[in-house]
Write a protein that holds these residues in place. Structure first.
Motif, PDB file in Angstrom:
ATOM      1  N   THR A  82    -118.967  99.245 -69.040  1.00 31.91           N
ATOM      2  CA  THR A  82    -118.506  98.019 -68.375  1.00 31.91           C
ATOM      3  C   THR A  82    -118.494  96.838 -69.339  1.00 31.91           C
ATOM      4  O   THR A  82    -117.535  96.052 -69.363  1.00 31.91           O
ATOM      5  CB  THR A  82    -119.413  97.708 -67.178  1.00 31.91           C
ATOM      6  N   LEU A  83    -119.547  96.701 -70.138  1.00 31.48           N
ATOM      7  CA  LEU A  83    -119.624  95.584 -71.076  1.00 31.48           C
ATOM      8  C   LEU A  83    -118.514  95.655 -72.122  1.00 31.48           C
ATOM      9  O   LEU A  83    -117.839  94.652 -72.399  1.00 31.48           O
ATOM     10  CB  LEU A  83    -120.996  95.582 -71.752  1.00 31.48           C
ATOM     11  N   LEU A  86    -115.161  94.863 -70.631  1.00 32.23           N
ATOM     12  CA  LEU A  86    -115.007  93.428 -70.411  1.00 32.23           C
ATOM     13  C   LEU A  86    -114.689  92.703 -71.711  1.00 32.23           C
ATOM     14  O   LEU A  86    -113.804  91.835 -71.758  1.00 32.23           O
ATOM     15  CB  LEU A  86    -116.278  92.859 -69.781  1.00 32.23           C
ATOM     16  N   MET A 172    -109.942  96.870 -65.697  1.00 31.63           N
ATOM     17  CA  MET A 172    -110.512  95.559 -65.992  1.00 31.63           C
ATOM     18  C   MET A 172    -109.407  94.555 -66.295  1.00 31.63           C
ATOM     19  O   MET A 172    -109.434  93.421 -65.790  1.00 31.63           O
ATOM     20  CB  MET A 172    -111.470  95.673 -67.177  1.00 31.63           C
ATOM     21  N   SER A 218    -115.843  94.141 -63.303  1.00 35.36           N
ATOM     22  CA  SER A 218    -117.075  94.791 -63.758  1.00 35.36           C
ATOM     23  C   SER A 218    -117.592  95.788 -62.727  1.00 35.36           C
ATOM     24  O   SER A 218    -117.992  96.903 -63.074  1.00 35.36           O
ATOM     25  CB  SER A 218    -118.149  93.738 -64.055  1.00 35.36           C
ATOM     26  N   TYR A 278    -126.549  92.262 -59.810  1.00 34.25           N
ATOM     27  CA  TYR A 278    -125.545  91.689 -60.715  1.00 34.25           C
ATOM     28  C   TYR A 278    -124.760  90.593 -60.017  1.00 34.25           C
ATOM     29  O   TYR A 278    -124.504  89.520 -60.584  1.00 34.25           O
ATOM     30  CB  TYR A 278    -124.626  92.805 -61.195  1.00 34.25           C
TER      31      TYR A 278
END
Length: 292
Positions: A82-83, A86, A172, A218, A278
């Motif tokens: 996910t990071l 992004l 994303m 995310s 989150y």
């Protein structure tokens, strides 16, 4: 009578929501309810009518560190995927949203959507030809004299994350493009007019207003990454073990639906807890930034 009839009339909004709600119930709540029920039974009630309620499937989770390690690995792979998605997707989405040329925007959009037209299995096999010991990367590095032996790019979490990022980064980008495209450019120009640099305007104006897209993208990528099965199996092999892989093994090898259901419930519960945390933390940070 007229008032009573008018009071019981179903609104058009309810009729519009009903098909989506029915699909949600049939394809989410009903399967999850069956899975949760099987995780609390001693056997399959279809084949064995003398089943009883039991906690042994959940107790089995604490008998070995294997299941906890698989859960941690699943969450770690999902978070890193996910990071990276992004970090890769936000600049591309911002570029697409601010592009003035319609032709250029259409070409970039086609480039982002094009990988989605190919199956996940095909794309994963393509990454296997790139990351393997005799793949494109290692062959090129050895030919250039930059590596004496192949780099371990596959059958580990690195290869799995690379494959998952390539598969899910379009989700994303597509989520962020719509949100960034709705941000009024006049706000950025006003910040620049007040003396803010381009980076400061992005940090103080564009980024906070993009938080809904960042949150939605995310959560979408994280949910897809932790539930992936094909890519971890092909790119991770026996060295990477995730909960979806364990669930598949329990169903296909031993047909232990109760324990597979327990693993699924634990995966969903932990995922929902992380998602709520989150969402809460990001919402508070966004609120504090707007107040400041």
């Amino acid at each position: 009578m007229a008032l009573r009839a008018q009071g019981t009339r179903v609104s058009p909004i309810a009729w519009a929501i009903a098909p989506a709600a029915l699909l949600f119930i049939l394809f989410f709540f009903l399967p999850f309810g069956v899975m949760a029920m099987l995780s609390l039974l001693s056997g399959n009630p279809v084949s064995n009518p003398n089943v009883t309620f039991t906690w042994r499937h959940y107790n089995r989770l604490f008998d070995s560190d294997l299941y906890f390690d698989a859960l941690v690995a699943t969450m770690r792979i999902g978070a890193i995927t996910t990071l990276i998605s992004l970090l890769v997707g936000f600049p591309l989405a911002h570029w697409m949203a601010r592009m003035k040329s319609r032709v250029g925007h259409a070409l970039l959009l086609m480039a982002v959507i094009a990988p989605l037209l190919t199956g996940i299995v095909v794309r994963t096999f393509a990454w296997m030809t790139i990351l393997s010991d005799r793949g494109v990367i290692n062959t090129t590095l050895q030919w250039l004299g930059l590596a004496e032996k192949p780099w371990p790019l596959m059958y580990n979490e690195v290869g799995v994350i690379v494959g998952l990022v390539h598969i899910y980064v379009p989700f994303m980008v597509l989520t962020l493009v719509g949100v960034i495209g709705r941000i009024d450019r006049a706000l950025e120009e006003a910040a620049r007019g007040l003396g803010a640099s381009r980076f400061r305007a992005f940090l103080e104006v564009t980024l906070p207003l993009s938080m809904p897209g960042i949150l939605a993208g995310s959560l979408l990528v994280f949910a897809l990454a932790i539930s992936a099965y094909v890519t971890p199996v092909l790119l991770g092999g026996n060295n990477v073990l995730t909960l979806p892989m364990l669930i598949y093994q329990q169903v296909s090898a031993s047909f232990n639906l109760g324990f597979a259901g327990a693993l699924g419930v634990v995966l969903l519960a932990v995922s929902l807890a992380l998602v709520l945390a989150y969402n809460t933390i990001l919402g508070r940070l966004t609120g504090e930034r707007q107040i400041a």
